[in-house]
Motif scaffolding. Structure first.
Motif, PDB file in Angstrom:
ATOM      1  N   SER A  27       0.826  -1.212   0.000  1.00  0.00           N
ATOM      2  CA  SER A  27       0.000   0.000   0.000  1.00  0.00           C
ATOM      3  C   SER A  27       0.860   1.261   0.000  1.00  0.00           C
ATOM      4  CB  SER A  27      -0.977   0.007   1.173  1.00  0.00           C
ATOM      5  OG  SER A  27      -0.282  -0.046   2.397  1.00  0.00           O
ATOM      6  N   THR A  28       2.021   1.215   0.630  1.00  0.00           N
ATOM      7  CA  THR A  28       2.934   2.359   0.623  1.00  0.00           C
ATOM      8  C   THR A  28       3.418   2.636  -0.790  1.00  0.00           C
ATOM      9  OG1 THR A  28       3.641   1.925   2.888  1.00  0.00           O
ATOM     10  CG2 THR A  28       5.117   3.265   1.529  1.00  0.00           C
ATOM     11  N   VAL A  29       3.761   1.588  -1.528  1.00  0.00           N
ATOM     12  CA  VAL A  29       4.214   1.762  -2.906  1.00  0.00           C
ATOM     13  C   VAL A  29       3.104   2.370  -3.752  1.00  0.00           C
ATOM     14  CG1 VAL A  29       4.823   0.513  -5.022  1.00  0.00           C
ATOM     15  CG2 VAL A  29       6.038   0.049  -2.910  1.00  0.00           C
ATOM     16  N   TYR A  30       1.895   1.848  -3.631  1.00  0.00           N
ATOM     17  CA  TYR A  30       0.792   2.397  -4.419  1.00  0.00           C
ATOM     18  C   TYR A  30       0.504   3.851  -4.038  1.00  0.00           C
ATOM     19  CZ  TYR A  30      -0.315  -1.920  -6.822  1.00  0.00           C
ATOM     20  OH  TYR A  30      -0.252  -3.020  -7.644  1.00  0.00           O
ATOM     21  N   GLU A  31       0.646   4.197  -2.782  1.00  0.00           N
ATOM     22  CA  GLU A  31       0.451   5.593  -2.348  1.00  0.00           C
ATOM     23  C   GLU A  31       1.526   6.494  -2.956  1.00  0.00           C
ATOM     24  OE1 GLU A  31      -1.251   8.848  -0.141  1.00  0.00           O
ATOM     25  OE2 GLU A  31      -1.994   6.945  -0.877  1.00  0.00           O
ATOM     26  N   GLN A  32       2.775   6.047  -2.946  1.00  0.00           N
ATOM     27  CA  GLN A  32       3.865   6.838  -3.526  1.00  0.00           C
ATOM     28  C   GLN A  32       3.693   6.986  -5.038  1.00  0.00           C
ATOM     29  OE1 GLN A  32       6.201   8.509  -1.496  1.00  0.00           O
ATOM     30  NE2 GLN A  32       4.589   7.783  -0.132  1.00  0.00           N
ATOM     31  N   ILE A  33       3.183   5.966  -5.687  1.00  0.00           N
ATOM     32  CA  ILE A  33       2.878   6.049  -7.123  1.00  0.00           C
ATOM     33  C   ILE A  33       1.768   7.077  -7.337  1.00  0.00           C
ATOM     34  CG2 ILE A  33       1.864   4.805  -9.071  1.00  0.00           C
ATOM     35  CD1 ILE A  33       3.340   2.273  -7.972  1.00  0.00           C
ATOM     36  N   ARG A  34       0.714   7.003  -6.539  1.00  0.00           N
ATOM     37  CA  ARG A  34      -0.411   7.926  -6.660  1.00  0.00           C
ATOM     38  C   ARG A  34       0.029   9.370  -6.478  1.00  0.00           C
ATOM     39  NH1 ARG A  34      -3.865  10.755  -3.845  1.00  0.00           N
ATOM     40  NH2 ARG A  34      -3.048  10.187  -1.818  1.00  0.00           N
ATOM     41  N   LEU A  35       0.962   9.597  -5.548  1.00  0.00           N
ATOM     42  CA  LEU A  35       1.470  10.941  -5.268  1.00  0.00           C
ATOM     43  C   LEU A  35       2.484  11.415  -6.309  1.00  0.00           C
ATOM     44  CD1 LEU A  35       1.931  10.641  -1.402  1.00  0.00           C
ATOM     45  CD2 LEU A  35       0.157  11.919  -2.628  1.00  0.00           C
ATOM     46  N   GLY A  36       2.911  10.521  -7.190  1.00  0.00           N
ATOM     47  CA  GLY A  36       3.885  10.885  -8.214  1.00  0.00           C
ATOM     48  C   GLY A  36       5.319  10.852  -7.730  1.00  0.00           C
TER      49      GLY A  36
END
Length: 69
Positions: A27-36
């Motif tokens: 979930s941390t990786v997906y959040e960092q992807i979402r934030l760019g």
């Protein structure tokens, strides 16, 4: 008798594999992807992370740590 081909070096990570490499949760990786903050590429509907983008993200974290000090 067929011989197995040697695996090639991994050149693209699935987000879950990038999470393992970074030692963080999926979930941390997906959040960092979402934030760019962690860049990815897409092939069809798949989102993949080249190793150089993982290294780029680590450098971002290092810069942020230096600025916070």
């Amino acid at each position: 008798m067929a011989t197995r081909a040697e695996p090639i070096d991994q050149i693209l990570y699935k987000p879950e594999e990038a999470a393992t490499a970074l030692r963080v949760g999926r979930s941390t990786v997906y959040e960092q992807i979402r934030l760019g903050r962690l860049r990815t590429i897409t092939i069809g509907r798949r989102r993949l992370v080249p190793p150089e983008y993982v290294a780029e993200y680590i450098e971002l974290l290092k810069r942020e740590a230096q600025n916070a000090a």
